[in-house]
Enzyme design. Structure first.
Site, PDB file in Angstrom:
ATOM      1  N   CYS A  97      12.803 -81.060  40.291  1.00  0.00           N
ATOM      2  CA  CYS A  97      12.940 -81.258  41.737  1.00  0.00           C
ATOM      3  C   CYS A  97      12.382 -80.122  42.588  1.00  0.00           C
ATOM      4  O   CYS A  97      11.438 -80.304  43.353  1.00  0.00           O
ATOM      5  CB  CYS A  97      14.412 -81.455  42.087  1.00  0.00           C
ATOM      6  SG  CYS A  97      15.233 -82.736  41.129  1.00  0.00           S
ATOM      7  N   HIS A 153      16.745 -79.396  48.751  1.00  0.00           N
ATOM      8  CA  HIS A 153      16.683 -78.716  47.454  1.00  0.00           C
ATOM      9  C   HIS A 153      15.660 -77.574  47.400  1.00  0.00           C
ATOM     10  O   HIS A 153      15.011 -77.352  46.379  1.00  0.00           O
ATOM     11  CB  HIS A 153      16.408 -79.716  46.325  1.00  0.00           C
ATOM     12  CG  HIS A 153      16.958 -79.252  44.999  1.00  0.00           C
ATOM     13  ND1 HIS A 153      16.738 -79.906  43.825  1.00  0.00           N
ATOM     14  CD2 HIS A 153      17.717 -78.173  44.687  1.00  0.00           C
ATOM     15  CE1 HIS A 153      17.336 -79.275  42.833  1.00  0.00           C
ATOM     16  NE2 HIS A 153      17.941 -78.216  43.334  1.00  0.00           N
TER      17      HIS A 153
END
Length: 558
Positions: A97, A153
């Site tokens: 991610c 993130h």
């Protein structure tokens, strides 16, 4: 074997005659080779229309998990948008991610931002380094409204790391890598739990209505489009949480997938069906509110699928978190009325770092000469079918990942320590060193049982001490024939290229967890905990204490 040898020989000849001519010191990507702006050059004095940019990033979608790649999961919206646009069938991202998101937003490889190891954990005092200019910041410079909806993130330990401080006019979404789709709570470890839904810089408690996140994010996108003036350019970054675990979906999306026995695959299918519907609703909103005709829609997954969580990368090898093709080769396409070659397939090399210079150029922005980019402007490659300016990709060099036990400088011909996890692609060739990760091929029948079944998986037992692999990805996209022993000269060339890249790397940023990050200390919310004032107070106190010590020592001396 004979066919593989012939293909390898042809590829070797191609590499030696033209590939390495492009090698040299680190280049400036788009700054060196800016592409032509979108469409024909307007007449002198005629106004230019900057395109609306909609970037949709799915989470953990497997390479096979789209209808046009042969999936049993229905994705009519994605299939239609891709068929009418340009499918990217040689498109690469990062295996996890944070790395993919950081490279999208900066146009730089992980080794040039310090984020080359793993992901940013919730309790780490870490974020995308503040000295990196971001894509939304560059778009704002040329008049774009910039909005982000979904998963960030990229770190949040201090306020300056938040999306609204990194170029977005508005932010609605989550800061962490995962969480409950309905309650938006996340536990990082026992007792370390908190709420993770934000409206700009504050917890969005008012939106805690139990709405499934995919639908909630789509509703927010619709509201943004309804309230914005379509005559002014907009950049919408929609980073859906789906189809990342936990595997949750509204009941009605299971209707077509009752026959899937594997519960994880069934839930995953329902999540993807909901995501496909959401993207249809976004497209309808673009048309309803007058954006569509001057819009560019980019769709991408952030990494490969995770088979244990229902994702499929078949026929590619490996999974999320690995540098095998199944971890880094992604579903991707561009849909736009502004494309010249609609309904085509692009097999040229494209990487997630390329979006930074490509979109800034399309937006009529400027890329500063001092920004050392790793991405290229690939719009002409995508829109007109021209050759890609990209000939190589550094997939990564991770100096602190678990070292391969049998790796050594000797195995790397004295050029590279093969204990280090690394991967690089140059033209047709791909080299991996160290521990590349889970290496099975997971065919569709692996999901035929009620639970995870590795009996169907194809495995290769490597000889003891193996820490170098070489593949001709053009001839062998499924990484079944290791050519490292047949072509040591090619191995050496790629190891030298790795060494060149490594000389430009910045130190790894991967700090230990900070106990002050506990949401219990922050009103039950995951959010910035590092206070600049506290740091200043401490430094002021230490300065004051030093002054007192100095004055006392002077009195004693007198």
């Amino acid at each position: 074997r004979m066919v593989a040898a012939v293909l390898a020989g042809l590829s070797l000849l191609s590499l030696l005659t033209c590939g390495y001519l492009a090698w040299g010191s680190r280049r400036g990507g788009a700054a060196e080779a800016p592409g032509k702006l979108l469409g024909e050059e307007p007449a002198a004095g005629a106004p230019r229309s900057q395109p609306h940019i909609i970037f949709i990033l799915a989470d953990d979608q497997g390479f096979r998990d789209v209808g046009y790649h042969g999936s049993e999961i229905r994705t009519p919206t994605l299939d239609k948008l891709a068929a009418e646009g340009v499918k990217l069938e040689n498109y690469y991202v990062q295996p996890m991610c944070t790395p993919s998101r950081s490279q999208l937003i900066t146009g730089k490889y992980q080794i040039h931002t310090g984020l080359q190891h793993s992901i940013i954990r919730p309790t780490q005092p870490n974020c995308l380094p503040l000295d990196n200019v971001t894509l939304p910041q560059k778009l704002k410079e040329v008049g774009y409204s910039t909005h982000m909806v979904g998963k960030w993130h990229l770190g949040f330990y201090r306020r300056e790391c938040m999306p609204t401080q990194r170029g977005f006019d508005s932010f609605f979404g989550s800061l962490l890598g995962s969480g409950d789709y309905y309650t938006h709570f996340k536990c990082d470890s026992p007792g370390i739990c908190g709420y993770d839904l934000y409206e700009n810089d504050n917890a969005a408690w008012d939106h805690d209505n139990g709405i499934y996140s995919t639908q909630m994010y789509t509703q927010r996108v619709q509201r943004i489009l309804a309230s914005h003036n379509p005559r002014k350019p907009i950049f919408l970054y929609i980073a859906y949480q789906a189809v990342h675990s936990p595997l949750q979906a509204p009941g009605r999306y299971f209707e077509h997938y009752r026959s899937i026995n594997n519960i994880n695959r069934r839930r995953y299918a329902a999540m993807l069906a909901c995501l496909d519907e959401a993207i249809n609703n976004v497209t309808l909103a673009l048309k309803k509110y007058g954006y569509y005709e001057n819009s560019i829609i980019i769709y991408s997954s952030d990494n490969g699928g995770q088979p244990m969580a229902g994702g499929s990368n078949w026929p590619l090898r490996g999974s999320k978190g690995t540098y095998w093709e199944g971890g880094i080769r992604a579903v991707g396409f561009v849909h736009s009325p502004l494309l010249k070659n609609k309904g085509s397939v692009c097999k040229e090399l494209v990487h997630i770092t390329d979006w930074f210079p490509t979109l800034i150029t399309l937006a009529e922005g400027q890329i500063d000469e001092d920004i050392q980019l790793d991405g290229y402007d690939v719009w002409e490659t995508i829109s007109e079918g021209r050759r890609s300016p990209r000939v190589d990709i550094l997939h990564n060099i991770d100096p602190i990942y678990t070292k391969a036990k049998n790796g050594s400088w000797a195995a790397g011909y004295g050029i590279w320590n093969t204990a280090i996890q690394s991967a690089i692609r140059v033209n047709h060739w791909k080299l991996l060193t160290g521990n590349p990760g889970y290496s099975d091929w997971v065919p569709p029948q692996a999901f035929s049982n009620a639970g995870p079944n590795r009996w169907h998986n194809e495995r290769v037992s490597w000889s003891a001490g193996k820490t170098v692999w070489l593949f001709n990805i053009t001839a062998d996209p499924y990484e079944r024939v290791d050519l490292s022993a047949r072509h040591p000269e090619v191995v050496k060339q790629l190891l030298r290229r790795l060494s060149q890249f490594n000389k430009t790397a910045v130190p790894v940023r991967y700090p230990p967890k900070d106990p002050r990050s506990n949401p219990k200390l922050n009103g039950g919310v995951w959010g910035p905990w590092f206070k600049e004032d506290e740091k200043k107070k401490k430094s002021d106190k230490s300065k004051g204490a030093n002054k007192q010590k100095k004055s006392k020592s002077k009195k004693k001396a007198n």
